[in-house]
Design an enzyme around this catalytic site. Structure first.
Site, PDB file in Angstrom:
ATOM      1  N   GLY A  34      47.901  52.771  37.313  1.00 39.78           N
ATOM      2  CA  GLY A  34      46.785  53.338  38.063  1.00 39.78           C
ATOM      3  C   GLY A  34      46.764  52.794  39.477  1.00 39.78           C
ATOM      4  CD  GLN A  39      44.650  49.241  43.786  1.00 39.66           C
ATOM      5  OE1 GLN A  39      44.552  50.221  43.059  1.00 39.66           O
ATOM      6  NE2 GLN A  39      45.322  48.159  43.415  1.00 39.66           N
ATOM      7  CG  HIS A 118      41.745  48.016  36.937  1.00 40.00           C
ATOM      8  ND1 HIS A 118      41.922  46.670  36.748  1.00 40.00           N
ATOM      9  CD2 HIS A 118      42.327  48.308  38.131  1.00 40.00           C
ATOM     10  CE1 HIS A 118      42.593  46.171  37.773  1.00 40.00           C
ATOM     11  NE2 HIS A 118      42.854  47.139  38.622  1.00 40.00           N
TER      12      HIS A 118
HETATM   13 CO    CO Z   1      43.755  47.182  40.478  1.00 35.32          CO
END
Ligand code: CO
Length: 150
Positions: A34, A39, A118
């Site tokens: 994922g 990010q 998450h």
């Molecule tokens: Co992560």
């Protein structure tokens, strides 16, 4: 970026395609299961995942139901090589929008449920170590600091 709440996507159109394709490529190359937009430096509520059945992108995801308990050694592409056993709900019901603009509702348990929770944490600016208990968090911070010095 990683500890900020990401902004909702106002309209789902082809302008997201390049970002989604880049994120899928980055996730597969890592390799990981994922990856959330913050990010890769983009503050948008969007993540991609692939637990072996092909890549899927979810835009403006939210968890609308959760149940059960599941302990799992959880890692994060933003802190490669580190895993912590974390307890979270097992089964979640995720709602969002597909890259084609269709409403999605996906139920996930075990690994898939964990990936959803998450990645949603990333969109809310919650880091993995914030899910640890205070002692574990202290030890994790120390290990991460030492790694940065090495
Ligand atoms: Co992560």
């Amino acid at each position: 970026m990683l500890n900020q709440r990401a902004a909702g996507v106002a309209s789902v159109d082809g302008s997201l395609d390049r970002l989604i394709d880049d994120m899928i490529e980055t996730m597969h190359a890592a390799p990981g299961v994922g990856l959330a937009a913050p990010q890769v430096g983009v503050s948008k509520r969007l993540f991609v995942y692939d637990i072996g059945d092909g890549p899927v992108a979810i835009i403006n995801p939210e968890i609308v139901e959760s149940s059960g308990v599941f302990r799992y050694e959880e890692g994060c592409l933003s802190v490669p090589g580190y895993y912590w056993e974390i307890e979270r709900p097992d089964r979640v019901l995720l709602r969002g929008v597909s890259r084609a603009g269709e409403e999605l509702e996906i139920e996930g348990s075990e690994l898939l449920g964990r990936v959803f929770q998450h990645e949603l944490d990333h969109l809310d600016g919650v880091l993995l170590i914030e899910r640890l208990d205070p002692d574990e968090r202290k030890a994790a911070r120390k290990r991460l600091r030492e790694r940065l010095i090495d």
